[in-house]
Write an enzyme that holds these catalytic residues in place. Sequence first.
Site, short mmCIF file in Angstrom:
data_model
loop_
_atom_site.label_atom_id
_atom_site.label_comp_id
_atom_site.label_asym_id
_atom_site.label_seq_id
_atom_site.Cartn_x
_atom_site.Cartn_y
_atom_site.Cartn_z
N ASN A 1 -13.61 -40.68 30.23
CA ASN A 1 -14.57 -40.31 29.18
C ASN A 1 -13.97 -40.24 27.77
O ASN A 1 -14.65 -40.49 26.79
CB ASN A 1 -15.31 -39.02 29.54
CG ASN A 1 -14.39 -37.87 29.88
OD1 ASN A 1 -13.17 -38.03 29.96
ND2 ASN A 1 -14.95 -36.70 30.09
N LYS B 1 -0.94 -42.35 33.38
CA LYS B 1 -1.82 -43.28 34.08
C LYS B 1 -3.25 -43.08 33.60
O LYS B 1 -3.86 -42.06 33.87
CB LYS B 1 -1.76 -43.06 35.59
CG LYS B 1 -2.53 -44.14 36.36
CD LYS B 1 -2.74 -43.81 37.82
CE LYS B 1 -3.92 -42.90 38.06
NZ LYS B 1 -5.23 -43.50 37.69
N SER C 1 -12.00 -34.98 38.46
CA SER C 1 -12.92 -34.24 39.32
C SER C 1 -12.20 -33.16 40.13
O SER C 1 -10.98 -33.21 40.31
CB SER C 1 -13.60 -35.21 40.29
OG SER C 1 -12.65 -35.64 41.26
N PRO D 1 -12.42 -32.51 43.51
CA PRO D 1 -11.77 -32.96 44.74
C PRO D 1 -10.42 -33.65 44.49
O PRO D 1 -9.45 -33.40 45.21
CB PRO D 1 -12.78 -33.95 45.35
CG PRO D 1 -14.08 -33.60 44.74
CD PRO D 1 -13.79 -33.05 43.38
N THR D 2 -10.36 -34.50 43.45
CA THR D 2 -9.10 -35.18 43.14
C THR D 2 -8.07 -34.16 42.65
O THR D 2 -6.90 -34.25 42.99
CB THR D 2 -9.32 -36.28 42.07
OG1 THR D 2 -10.41 -37.10 42.50
CG2 THR D 2 -8.08 -37.13 41.89
N GLU E 1 -7.51 -29.98 34.56
CA GLU E 1 -8.71 -29.84 33.73
C GLU E 1 -9.81 -30.57 34.49
O GLU E 1 -9.86 -31.80 34.49
CB GLU E 1 -8.43 -30.47 32.34
CG GLU E 1 -9.35 -29.96 31.26
CD GLU E 1 -10.67 -30.69 31.24
OE1 GLU E 1 -11.60 -30.21 31.93
OE2 GLU E 1 -10.79 -31.71 30.57
N CYS F 1 -16.98 -33.21 30.77
CA CYS F 1 -16.79 -32.17 31.80
C CYS F 1 -17.29 -30.80 31.36
O CYS F 1 -17.73 -30.00 32.17
CB CYS F 1 -15.34 -32.10 32.21
SG CYS F 1 -14.23 -32.13 30.80
N GLU G 1 -22.47 -31.39 39.36
CA GLU G 1 -22.16 -32.06 38.10
C GLU G 1 -22.68 -33.51 38.18
O GLU G 1 -22.28 -34.27 39.06
CB GLU G 1 -20.64 -32.05 37.86
CG GLU G 1 -20.26 -32.64 36.52
CD GLU G 1 -18.78 -32.48 36.19
OE1 GLU G 1 -18.47 -32.28 35.02
OE2 GLU G 1 -17.95 -32.56 37.12
N GLU H 1 -5.01 -26.85 27.48
CA GLU H 1 -4.68 -27.96 26.60
C GLU H 1 -5.11 -27.55 25.20
O GLU H 1 -6.02 -26.73 25.04
CB GLU H 1 -5.39 -29.24 27.05
CG GLU H 1 -4.92 -29.64 28.43
CD GLU H 1 -5.31 -31.05 28.85
OE1 GLU H 1 -4.43 -31.77 29.34
OE2 GLU H 1 -6.49 -31.41 28.72
#
Length: 459
Positions: free
Chosen positions: A122, A145, A198, A200-201, A219, A253, A356, A433
Amino acid sequence: MGRVLCQLFPCGSEEVDEAMQSAQTAYLKWRKMAGMERARVMLEAARIIRERRENIARLEVINNGKSVTEALVDIDVAWQSIEYYAGLARTLSGQHVQLPGGAFAYTIREPLGVCVGIGAFNYPFQIAVTKSAPALACGNAMVFKPSPMTPVTAVILAEIYKEAGVPDGLFCVVQGGAETGTLLCHHPMAAKVSFTGSVPTGKKIMEMSAKGVKQVTLELGGKSPLIIFKDCELENAVKGALMANFLTQGQVCCNGTRVFVQKEIMPQFLEEVVKRTKAIAVGDPLLDGTRMGALISKPQLDKALQYVSQAKAEGGKVLCGGDPFVPSDPKLKGGYFMSPCVLDNCRDDMTCVKEEIFGPVMSVMPFDTEEEVIRRANNTTYGLASGVFTRDISRAHRVAENLEAGTCYINNYNISPVEMPFGGYKNSGFGRENGQVTIEYYSQLKTVVVEMGNVESLF
């Protein structure tokens, strides 16, 4: 729009290893430089970005699909972030503590080493900077990455850092998806992983990083509440709700996607918000007049549209939008455009209110009392952001105190100055951050104890 941008090959273990080795070599040079020297290089990088902002913004539009107006803001935030942390690089220092008998101790704030940054689609350029600027200021290197859906602009940042004078390999970009991310998290040279994406990740990244006892900043997602009281300045509340839902095609987010409006002003609010939502110019994101571009991918568009269909099936009422949008320009026919949507008649137990969506969908719900709305606002596993519109100063601060979220906006929404720490509560992650505090997440403290007399031994 809907066309192939470029072909990239995901980095395997060899490439990841090469990037980590290269970053480690650069780190050993960079960490030895004084804060003043690092700051000078960083300020040069900020200057180059500022000079090329239009060009980088255009590339970000092609990379992500957001409007060029928004992309320009993102690029400005990026160079401001580098300037801000260049300023802090000069001030990094420890503490001196006097101990009994002339002994003393001092602390040194040291870098961690090679940090891994994993970005989201995003805010591709801005996230690469948000993670690398504090890392570099503290004397670290970074292997970054980007999201496989937005691979382009992080590479431009790497070129800019190199041109500004950082040691070769200090900011390395590796391309790829989940497999590449896994290799980075497991790599023995990685000292820290900072991830945006996300829940889960994020959990998987935390799990993988735990195997090497690596520090982690996460985050993650959100389903943030925006609470609008009847004594608000309605014009500002409406603008706030639009800013809380429709930036970057709703793919943000910290968006305030659960809009709670006090019953008495619900009709006026809905009338005004629908009128303005219908007026949002959707189309070619490279045109200055466009206010909403295309979603990132076909699956993302389908998912957002599916949420709207499900909301209707569960009793929600679509007041505007929620359909695929086909721009008049034939070149854009294959683009993943969606008309921004306002949903009325929503309840707290509906899927569109609990999950979301990551698309331009605003869910509006009525409330009666402050106590009730705070309870409902906090009834979520997320805790990234929140907002309140009211002219009552006591209520504003009281609500802010009671909301379980990392950020609470009062009488505004989705402004993110680099001086202000940003991060989540609950499942929205941890670590921060932006702001001064982030220095603590990219450095470690060494304590040195100095004895000036004889050792007092028990043996």
